[in-house]
Scaffold this motif. Structure first.
Motif, mmCIF file in Angstrom:
data_model
loop_
_atom_site.group_PDB
_atom_site.id
_atom_site.type_symbol
_atom_site.label_atom_id
_atom_site.label_comp_id
_atom_site.label_asym_id
_atom_site.label_seq_id
_atom_site.Cartn_x
_atom_site.Cartn_y
_atom_site.Cartn_z
ATOM 1 N N ALA A 261 0.799 -1.278 0.110
ATOM 2 C CA ALA A 261 -0.080 0.055 0.048
ATOM 3 C C ALA A 261 0.957 1.259 0.056
ATOM 4 O O ALA A 261 0.665 2.266 -0.711
ATOM 5 N N ARG A 262 1.936 1.400 0.806
ATOM 6 C CA ARG A 262 2.937 2.335 0.900
ATOM 7 C C ARG A 262 3.441 2.860 -0.551
ATOM 8 O O ARG A 262 3.628 3.856 -0.907
ATOM 9 N N LEU A 263 3.851 1.803 -1.169
ATOM 10 C CA LEU A 263 4.425 1.990 -2.436
ATOM 11 C C LEU A 263 3.523 2.697 -3.458
ATOM 12 O O LEU A 263 3.619 3.629 -4.356
ATOM 13 N N GLU A 264 2.018 2.167 -3.587
ATOM 14 C CA GLU A 264 1.042 2.738 -4.304
ATOM 15 C C GLU A 264 0.644 4.269 -3.884
ATOM 16 O O GLU A 264 0.549 5.171 -4.799
ATOM 17 N N ILE A 265 0.627 4.589 -2.647
ATOM 18 C CA ILE A 265 0.318 5.969 -1.997
ATOM 19 C C ILE A 265 1.272 6.882 -2.405
ATOM 20 O O ILE A 265 1.223 7.886 -2.403
ATOM 21 N N GLU A 266 2.908 6.200 -2.365
ATOM 22 C CA GLU A 266 3.925 7.095 -2.840
ATOM 23 C C GLU A 266 3.583 7.632 -4.311
ATOM 24 O O GLU A 266 4.015 8.774 -4.824
ATOM 25 N N ARG A 267 3.212 6.728 -5.130
ATOM 26 C CA ARG A 267 3.070 7.114 -6.661
ATOM 27 C C ARG A 267 2.051 7.860 -6.576
ATOM 28 O O ARG A 267 2.135 8.876 -7.296
ATOM 29 N N LEU A 268 0.754 7.668 -5.690
ATOM 30 C CA LEU A 268 -0.346 8.730 -5.856
ATOM 31 C C LEU A 268 -0.129 10.276 -5.285
ATOM 32 O O LEU A 268 -0.339 11.066 -5.981
ATOM 33 N N LEU A 269 0.843 10.318 -4.100
ATOM 34 C CA LEU A 269 1.484 11.537 -3.718
ATOM 35 C C LEU A 269 2.596 12.156 -4.311
ATOM 36 O O LEU A 269 3.145 13.160 -4.207
ATOM 37 N N GLU A 270 3.259 11.370 -4.977
ATOM 38 C CA GLU A 270 4.738 11.832 -5.603
ATOM 39 C C GLU A 270 5.643 12.302 -4.542
ATOM 40 O O GLU A 270 6.213 13.256 -4.745
ATOM 41 N N LYS A 271 5.621 11.251 -3.504
ATOM 42 C CA LYS A 271 6.785 11.592 -2.368
ATOM 43 C C LYS A 271 6.874 10.346 -1.460
ATOM 44 O O LYS A 271 6.025 9.617 -1.381
ATOM 45 N N PRO A 272 7.845 10.481 -0.464
ATOM 46 C CA PRO A 272 7.826 9.351 0.313
ATOM 47 C C PRO A 272 6.653 9.060 1.410
ATOM 48 O O PRO A 272 6.461 10.254 1.874
ATOM 49 N N VAL A 273 6.447 8.191 1.850
ATOM 50 C CA VAL A 273 5.359 8.092 2.902
ATOM 51 C C VAL A 273 5.733 7.077 3.722
ATOM 52 O O VAL A 273 6.327 5.990 3.602
ATOM 53 N N HIS A 274 5.160 7.448 5.307
ATOM 54 C CA HIS A 274 5.355 6.656 6.338
ATOM 55 C C HIS A 274 4.198 6.046 6.641
ATOM 56 O O HIS A 274 3.339 6.978 6.969
ATOM 57 N N LEU A 275 3.861 4.742 6.479
ATOM 58 C CA LEU A 275 2.438 4.300 6.744
ATOM 59 C C LEU A 275 2.560 3.288 8.081
ATOM 60 O O LEU A 275 3.344 2.306 8.116
ATOM 61 N N ASP A 276 1.607 3.574 9.084
ATOM 62 C CA ASP A 276 1.448 2.739 10.120
ATOM 63 C C ASP A 276 0.080 2.331 9.972
ATOM 64 O O ASP A 276 -1.031 2.782 9.620
ATOM 65 N N LEU A 277 0.005 0.894 10.267
ATOM 66 C CA LEU A 277 -1.409 0.195 10.204
ATOM 67 C C LEU A 277 -1.660 -0.500 11.452
ATOM 68 O O LEU A 277 -0.763 -0.961 12.362
ATOM 69 N N TRP A 278 -3.054 -0.265 11.990
ATOM 70 C CA TRP A 278 -3.413 -1.128 13.051
ATOM 71 C C TRP A 278 -4.602 -1.772 12.590
ATOM 72 O O TRP A 278 -5.281 -1.834 11.726
ATOM 73 N N VAL A 279 -4.852 -2.967 13.550
ATOM 74 C CA VAL A 279 -5.854 -3.880 13.117
ATOM 75 C C VAL A 279 -6.805 -3.979 14.189
ATOM 76 O O VAL A 279 -6.307 -4.345 15.401
ATOM 77 N N LYS A 280 -8.182 -3.629 14.064
ATOM 78 C CA LYS A 280 -9.028 -3.537 15.122
ATOM 79 C C LYS A 280 -10.591 -4.084 14.966
ATOM 80 O O LYS A 280 -10.832 -4.421 13.595
ATOM 81 N N LEU A 281 -11.323 -4.533 15.906
ATOM 82 C CA LEU A 281 -12.310 -5.299 15.811
ATOM 83 C C LEU A 281 -13.488 -4.331 15.682
ATOM 84 O O LEU A 281 -13.739 -3.381 16.626
ATOM 85 N N CYS A 282 -14.671 -4.704 14.775
ATOM 86 C CA CYS A 282 -15.789 -4.054 14.875
ATOM 87 C C CYS A 282 -16.859 -5.207 14.415
ATOM 88 O O CYS A 282 -17.008 -5.420 13.247
ATOM 89 N N GLN A 283 -17.458 -5.660 15.628
ATOM 90 C CA GLN A 283 -18.316 -6.783 15.268
ATOM 91 C C GLN A 283 -19.387 -6.526 14.228
ATOM 92 O O GLN A 283 -20.065 -5.501 14.648
ATOM 93 N N ARG A 284 -19.782 -7.467 13.403
ATOM 94 C CA ARG A 284 -21.017 -7.365 12.595
ATOM 95 C C ARG A 284 -21.166 -6.012 12.001
ATOM 96 O O ARG A 284 -22.393 -5.659 11.846
ATOM 97 N N TRP A 285 -20.305 -5.212 11.839
ATOM 98 C CA TRP A 285 -20.479 -3.895 11.100
ATOM 99 C C TRP A 285 -21.286 -3.738 9.704
ATOM 100 O O TRP A 285 -22.108 -2.886 9.595
ATOM 101 N N ARG A 286 -21.228 -4.669 8.990
ATOM 102 C CA ARG A 286 -21.927 -4.698 7.816
ATOM 103 C C ARG A 286 -23.515 -4.986 7.877
ATOM 104 O O ARG A 286 -24.073 -4.823 6.982
ATOM 105 N N ASP A 288 -24.861 -3.312 10.546
ATOM 106 C CA ASP A 288 -25.256 -2.335 11.653
ATOM 107 C C ASP A 288 -24.866 -0.836 11.037
ATOM 108 O O ASP A 288 -23.968 -0.286 10.727
ATOM 109 N N ALA A 289 -26.107 -0.392 10.874
ATOM 110 C CA ALA A 289 -26.205 1.032 10.019
ATOM 111 C C ALA A 289 -25.406 1.913 10.543
ATOM 112 O O ALA A 289 -24.552 2.810 9.804
ATOM 113 N N ALA A 290 -25.500 2.146 11.861
ATOM 114 C CA ALA A 290 -24.680 3.242 12.717
ATOM 115 C C ALA A 290 -22.885 2.789 12.507
ATOM 116 O O ALA A 290 -22.280 3.900 12.215
ATOM 117 N N GLN A 291 -22.647 1.602 12.514
ATOM 118 C CA GLN A 291 -21.155 1.275 12.281
ATOM 119 C C GLN A 291 -20.816 1.596 10.816
ATOM 120 O O GLN A 291 -19.642 2.105 10.698
#
Length: 301
Positions: A261-286, A288-291
């Motif tokens: 993803a970072r490589l593609e975003i760098e091409r999009l922005l035309e500059k170096p990118v530092h990308l941090d990713l986190w993984v979180k839980l959101c049960q049955r969000w599909r 749940d209209a509010a989620q």
């Protein structure tokens, strides 16, 4: 000089028929993510192509499908069906290998012949996958019996075959008018939106068949200067067991998602990118209209 023409063009069809690939090919830049997984596209993504005599505003709709039912999929189907009556031209896409029951069901969403059908074009995609082009003529003839299409255009979005012919046909059905977007604008989506979608694309491509349908991505941090961008994003999953799959042994899977993803975003922005990713839980969000709204899937855009 010919009249300048402009308008909205919606591509509709079942999942994996190539709508996003076609829009990216026509615009000349990735504005809609692609994968082999069904309903990768979840938003109305607009791509813009401006020529000297026309401006095409392409709307990529979610693949219409009724197998994997959820509140999200039902709303995506409804949004795509509603769009048919809101655009200037509809491009129904099918696979060159033939009609399927899902395609016929989508034909049922098109305007009745008595309501006017001059703006519905059939696009037969993936002609490069036919073992013989001689198979095209019978398919075209069979297609004429299903709906009074204004035009039928065979293309290969992947290879770029027949795209010039397709643009000429679409232009003929656009109304005269002034451009809707600046000539150098390729999409109405923000770079933050595209970055989040690029992260989701890489996760979908690198993970198994079940998890992608419960994946969502949001941008939590965005700091940008002339020489660098720092981005923080969350990958959301519906089940606790999926969190470990996304992260992988020693965080290997998440690191690879982030690297691609970072490589593609760098091409999009035309500059170096530092990308941090986190993984979180959101049960049955599909389902749940509010989620769904919190994760950016209001589906009213």
């Amino acid at each position: 000089m010919p009249e300048f023409r402009t308008g909205l063009i919606a591509f509709i069809g079942r999942p994996n028929v190539g709508k996003s690939t076609l829009i990216n090919a026509l615009v000349g830049q990735k504005v809609s993510i692609t994968s082999r997984k069904a309903q990768t596209t979840r938003h109305r993504v607009r791509g813009v192509l401006t020529r000297t005599d026309a401006q095409y505003v392409f709307v990529d709709t979610p693949g219409l499908q009724w197998q994997r039912r959820s509140l999200l999929s039902d709303r995506m189907n409804a949004a795509a069906a509603r769009l048919v009556g809101e655009v200037d031209v509809v491009g129904l896409m099918i696979d060159a290998r033939g009609w399927r029951p899902e395609d016929d069901r989508i034909v049922g969403l098109l305007p009745a012949a008595t309501e006017g059908h001059g703006h519905v074009v059939l696009i037969i995609n993936k002609i490069d996958q036919l073992r013989s082009r001689d198979l095209l003529l019978p398919l075209i003839e069979a297609s004429r019996d299903r709906y009074p299409f204004a035009d039928i255009v065979p293309v290969s979005a992947e290879r770029g075959d027949q795209l010039t012919a397709l643009l000429a046909v679409l232009q003929a059905h656009l109304p005269p008018g002034e451009p809707l977007f600046d000539a150098d604008q390729l999409t109405d989506r923000s770079v933050r939106f595209i970055a989040a979608e690029l992260i989701r694309e890489k996760a979908i491509r690198l993970l198994g068949d079940e998890i992608p349908y419960g994946l969502a991505t949001t941008i939590e941090q965005w700091t940008e200067s002339d020489g660098r961008a720092v981005i923080g994003a969350t990958v959301w999953v519906e089940r606790e067991s999926h969190r470990g799959i996304v992260v992988g042994a020693g965080a290997s899977k998440l690191k690879e998602i982030g690297r691609q993803a970072r490589l593609e975003i760098e091409r999009l922005l035309e500059k170096p990118v530092h990308l941090d990713l986190w993984v979180k839980l959101c049960q049955r969000w599909r389902d749940d209209a509010a989620q769904m709204a919190r994760l950016g899937y209001g589906l009213h855009e």
